[in-house]
Design an enzyme around this catalytic site. Structure first.
Site, PDB file in Angstrom:
ATOM      1  N   PHE A 149      -0.604   5.993  -3.483  1.00 20.96           N
ATOM      2  CA  PHE A 149      -0.773   7.454  -3.528  1.00 20.96           C
ATOM      3  C   PHE A 149      -0.311   8.078  -4.837  1.00 20.96           C
ATOM      4  CE2 PHE A 149       3.742   7.382  -2.359  1.00 20.96           C
ATOM      5  CZ  PHE A 149       4.214   8.431  -3.129  1.00 20.96           C
ATOM      6  N   LYS A 173     -10.911   1.635  -2.568  1.00 17.34           N
ATOM      7  CA  LYS A 173     -10.243   2.100  -1.340  1.00 17.34           C
ATOM      8  C   LYS A 173      -9.046   2.928  -1.804  1.00 17.34           C
ATOM      9  CE  LYS A 173      -7.149   1.645   1.405  1.00 17.34           C
ATOM     10  NZ  LYS A 173      -6.167   2.751   1.624  1.00 17.34           N
ATOM     11  N   GLU A 176      -5.039   6.769   1.582  1.00 18.01           N
ATOM     12  CA  GLU A 176      -5.461   7.783   2.560  1.00 18.01           C
ATOM     13  C   GLU A 176      -4.655   9.074   2.398  1.00 18.01           C
ATOM     14  OE1 GLU A 176      -3.956   4.984   2.971  1.00 18.01           O
ATOM     15  OE2 GLU A 176      -2.649   4.872   4.732  1.00 18.01           O
ATOM     16  N   SER A 226       3.375  -0.893  -2.449  1.00 23.27           N
ATOM     17  CA  SER A 226       4.742  -1.369  -2.228  1.00 23.27           C
ATOM     18  C   SER A 226       4.764  -2.902  -2.145  1.00 23.27           C
ATOM     19  CB  SER A 226       5.289  -0.747  -0.942  1.00 23.27           C
ATOM     20  OG  SER A 226       4.379  -0.984   0.109  1.00 23.27           O
ATOM     21  N   CYS A 281       5.991   3.962 -10.491  1.00 20.13           N
ATOM     22  CA  CYS A 281       6.489   2.583 -10.437  1.00 20.13           C
ATOM     23  C   CYS A 281       7.273   2.265 -11.698  1.00 20.13           C
ATOM     24  CB  CYS A 281       5.340   1.614 -10.276  1.00 20.13           C
ATOM     25  SG  CYS A 281       4.260   1.614 -11.698  1.00 20.13           S
ATOM     26  N   GLU A 381      14.279   0.592  -3.681  1.00 16.22           N
ATOM     27  CA  GLU A 381      13.408   1.519  -4.414  1.00 16.22           C
ATOM     28  C   GLU A 381      13.484   2.876  -3.726  1.00 16.22           C
ATOM     29  OE1 GLU A 381       9.121   0.745  -4.264  1.00 16.22           O
ATOM     30  OE2 GLU A 381       8.913   1.728  -6.211  1.00 16.22           O
TER      31      GLU A 381
HETATM   32  P1  NAD Z   1       1.701   1.447   0.107  1.00 16.97           P
HETATM   33  O1  NAD Z   1       2.023   0.009  -0.054  1.00 16.97           O
HETATM   34  O2  NAD Z   1       2.203   2.152   1.306  1.00 16.97           O
HETATM   35  O3  NAD Z   1       0.102   1.671   0.096  1.00 16.97           O
HETATM   36  C1  NAD Z   1      -0.712   1.125  -0.904  1.00 16.97           C
HETATM   37  C2  NAD Z   1      -2.099   0.858  -0.322  1.00 16.97           C
HETATM   38  O4  NAD Z   1      -1.988  -0.129   0.711  1.00 16.97           O
HETATM   39  C3  NAD Z   1      -2.731   2.082   0.309  1.00 16.97           C
HETATM   40  O5  NAD Z   1      -4.094   2.108  -0.058  1.00 16.97           O
HETATM   41  C4  NAD Z   1      -2.562   1.879   1.812  1.00 16.97           C
HETATM   42  O6  NAD Z   1      -3.646   2.386   2.554  1.00 16.97           O
HETATM   43  C5  NAD Z   1      -2.498   0.368   1.961  1.00 16.97           C
HETATM   44  N1  NAD Z   1      -1.551  -0.074   3.000  1.00 16.97           N
HETATM   45  C6  NAD Z   1      -0.378   0.529   3.347  1.00 16.97           C
HETATM   46  N2  NAD Z   1       0.237  -0.189   4.309  1.00 16.97           N
HETATM   47  C7  NAD Z   1      -0.550  -1.260   4.565  1.00 16.97           C
HETATM   48  C8  NAD Z   1      -0.438  -2.368   5.447  1.00 16.97           C
HETATM   49  N3  NAD Z   1       0.605  -2.499   6.253  1.00 16.97           N
HETATM   50  N4  NAD Z   1      -1.432  -3.267   5.435  1.00 16.97           N
HETATM   51  C9  NAD Z   1      -2.480  -3.159   4.612  1.00 16.97           C
HETATM   52  N5  NAD Z   1      -2.641  -2.119   3.757  1.00 16.97           N
HETATM   53  C10 NAD Z   1      -1.682  -1.187   3.724  1.00 16.97           C
HETATM   54  O7  NAD Z   1       2.191   2.165  -1.239  1.00 16.97           O
HETATM   55  P2  NAD Z   1       2.262   3.717  -1.539  1.00 16.97           P
HETATM   56  O8  NAD Z   1       3.369   4.323  -0.750  1.00 16.97           O
HETATM   57  O9  NAD Z   1       0.924   4.330  -1.470  1.00 16.97           O
HETATM   58  O10 NAD Z   1       2.664   3.695  -3.091  1.00 16.97           O
HETATM   59  C11 NAD Z   1       3.987   3.620  -3.541  1.00 16.97           C
HETATM   60  C12 NAD Z   1       4.366   2.206  -3.890  1.00 16.97           C
HETATM   61  O11 NAD Z   1       3.468   1.694  -4.880  1.00 16.97           O
HETATM   62  C13 NAD Z   1       5.740   2.119  -4.526  1.00 16.97           C
HETATM   63  O12 NAD Z   1       6.398   1.003  -4.009  1.00 16.97           O
HETATM   64  C14 NAD Z   1       5.450   1.942  -6.006  1.00 16.97           C
HETATM   65  O13 NAD Z   1       6.457   1.293  -6.742  1.00 16.97           O
HETATM   66  C15 NAD Z   1       4.212   1.121  -5.949  1.00 16.97           C
HETATM   67  N6  NAD Z   1       3.465   1.206  -7.188  1.00 16.97           N
HETATM   68  C16 NAD Z   1       3.495   0.131  -8.011  1.00 16.97           C
HETATM   69  C17 NAD Z   1       2.834   0.179  -9.220  1.00 16.97           C
HETATM   70  C18 NAD Z   1       2.871  -0.992 -10.160  1.00 16.97           C
HETATM   71  O14 NAD Z   1       2.190  -0.945 -11.161  1.00 16.97           O
HETATM   72  N7  NAD Z   1       3.624  -2.034  -9.868  1.00 16.97           N
HETATM   73  C19 NAD Z   1       2.136   1.337  -9.577  1.00 16.97           C
HETATM   74  C20 NAD Z   1       2.128   2.413  -8.700  1.00 16.97           C
HETATM   75  C21 NAD Z   1       2.797   2.337  -7.500  1.00 16.97           C
END
Ligand code: NAD
Length: 488
Positions: A149, A173, A176, A226, A281, A381
């Site tokens: 997000f 994708k 959401e 994450s 991140c 984090e």
């Molecule tokens: P998230 O892991 O909750 O969601 C990321 C994506 O995965 C979304 O599209 C979501 O729909 C999907 N998703 C969520 N839970 C899932 C599950 N159980 N099974 C399958 N798909 C699932 O992450 P977020 O809260 O949207 O974003 C924040 C996180 O992203 C932080 O941990 C941040 O550090 C990380 N991030 C990392 C980078 C990087 O370059 N390493 C960059 C941006 C964000």
């Protein structure tokens, strides 16, 4: 209320799912739209169209494919303010931050325009008498991006321009929580007239992700989110024979050495910690002072107090809300945890009120000092506007602490000593290193690196890594009869 659609086979279509979630402005709780929780049938439809589109797209010369990207660059630039406004409304970040993220996205489009040279193969004549050998790069097929997000526009662009320029078809994708930005961008891309199926967007959450991980037509997956989900996506995707790059979470430390310039360090560190309300991140999270720390502590506290929190479209505002009410609760809970562990809150942003935006998920900049290095807060984090300040005696101890952590996304040092900077660069276990830099975000021609639990896979996003990721090499060894008969 607008119900968002999927983009499949060159048109907007309803999801097969009848489950919807509200897309909410985090500064006001206003419902902006409803996003469908797509399902396997949506992914199956998008994959079938993408597979068909791929057959035409891969035969389109790369020099012609990048013409679409040249036009995309102009389209994104012409619509920059409009896209940025959408980013602010659905994610909360400030308008300037939203524009900056899209500029980073555009840089990747520009970089991918060099694909005719970037994806060239290699040729060796006469590897044996009369035999030539060469390597060509061919696209993988249908690839997909699963995005988080916190950068509703930029992150997809770490991958999409390279994937398309290399000749793959692409399924997006979005998160959401923030689906409006990519919906808007795909709406713009529709004007570019890509062959049908080359570009798709499927709205949804976990069910869509699982379907992507399982669908046999999808060959490559780029995930950002994450760490636990990144690991899940990486393992399940790989088990299903797909090429996966999965960028995970982070906990980014910054060391401030006694010879650092206090004013410069303060300004850069504060921007790094509180930019995008800490939901980056690459946000600095733990500031580790080495040696005398009184001056830098006072300077950080003073600077933080002047930072304005509020609605991202207000031009005075420097920091917006966090994404959801749950997120706000989680951050507050982590601050409480730090206090229980012995930390002292020296700047408290927990009870901030933003006039006119009383319902927003606001937390003002917060500093918590002296948390234990082996505690939960030091390891977790936060993903919110909280700076943990710890004091350590030596650079060796500080590097040991950094290297003991689970993540390895970014680590920075502030110093005027080249020797200490070199030691840090050499020893710190992180994929992106900043030296007198607060947010070590690689530009488009460099890989967006990441180590340990911050990345699962081999090839990162952006630059040459992206070309490697989105192509498969084919080696041809060739001999012709006349050469066979020739007297050498
Ligand atoms: P998230 O892991 O909750 O969601 C990321 C994506 O995965 C979304 O599209 C979501 O729909 C999907 N998703 C969520 N839970 C899932 C599950 N159980 N099974 C399958 N798909 C699932 O992450 P977020 O809260 O949207 O974003 C924040 C996180 O992203 C932080 O941990 C941040 O550090 C990380 N991030 C990392 C980078 C990087 O370059 N390493 C960059 C941006 C964000």
């Amino acid at each position: 209320m607008e119900k968002l659609k999927n983009y499949i086979n060159g048109q907007w279509v309803d999801s097969h799912s009848d489950q919807f979630m509200n897309v909410v402005n985090p500064a006001t709780q206003e419902v902006l739209a409803q996003v469908p929780f797509g399902n396997g049938q949506d992914v199956a439809d998008a994959s079938a169209a993408a597979d068909e589109g791929f057959q035409e797209w891969r035969r389109t010369p790369v020099s012609k494919r990048v013409q679409y990207l040249f036009k995309l660059k102009t389209l994104l630039e012409d619509n920059l303010d409009d896209i940025a406004k959408t980013i602010t409304l659905e994610s909360g970040k400030t308008f300037l931050e939203a524009k900056a993220e899209m500029i980073r996205a555009i840089e990747n489009v520009e970089n991918a325009c060099g694909m005719p040279a970037m994806m060239q193969g290699e040729f060796s004549e006469d590897i044996a008498k009369g035999i030539d050998e060469y390597m060509i790069r061919q696209p993988l097929g249908v690839c997909a991006c699963i995005a988080p997000f916190n950068f509703p526009g930029m992150i997809t662009f770490w991958f999409l321009p390279y994937a398309l320029a290399c000749g793959n078809s692409y399924i997006i994708k979005p998160s959401e929580k923030v689906p409006l930005t990519m919906t808007k961008i795909v709406g713009l891309m529709h004007q570019l007239d890509f062959p049908k199926g080359v570009l798709s967007l499927v709205q949804g959450g976990r069910e869509v992700v699982d379907a992507i991980l399982e669908h046999p037509v999808i060959k490559g997956i780029s995930f950002v989110g994450s760490s636990n989900v990144a690991k899940y996506v990486y393992s399940k995707g790989a088990a299903n024979g797909k090429r996966v790059q999965a960028q995970g979470g982070a906990k980014n430390p910054v060391i401030v050495l006694p010879d650092a310039d206090i004013d410069m360090t303060t300004q850069i560190v504060i921007d790094s910690v509180y930019g995008c309300a800490g939901q980056r991140c690459l946000a600095a999270s733990t500031i580790i002072t080495v040696g005398d720390h009184q001056d830098i502590t006072e300077s950080l506290v003073e600077s933080v107090k002047t930072r304005k929190t509020g609605f991202g479209l207000d031009s005075e505002v420097q920091m917006g809300p966090v994404i959801t009410a749950e997120s706000k609760n989680r951050v507050n809970h982590l601050i409480d945890k730090g206090i229980q562990e012995g930390g002292r809150v020296i700047v408290d942003g927990r009870n901030v009120q933003v006039p006119g935006f009383e319902q927003g998920n606001f937390i003002a900049p917060t500093i918590i000092e002296d948390i234990p290095l082996d505690g939960e807060l030091a390891a977790t984090e936060i993903f919110g506007p909280v700076l943990s300040l710890v004091h350590i005696d030596t650079i060796d101890e500080a590097i040991r602490f950094i290297n003991s952590g689970r993540y390895g996304n970014m680590a920075c040092v502030f110093t005027s000593s080249g020797l200490n900077a070199r030691k840090f660069r050499h020893e710190a276990e992180a994929g992106n290193i900043g030296i007198n830099i607060g947010v070590a975000a690689p530009v488009a021609q460099f890989p967006f690196s990441g180590w340990k639990d911050s990345f699962y896979g081999d090839l990162h996003g952006q630059g040459k890594h992206a070309v490697e990721f989105f192509t498969q090499t084919k080696v041809v060894i060739e001999r012709w009869l006349k050469e066979w008969n020739r007297k050498f």
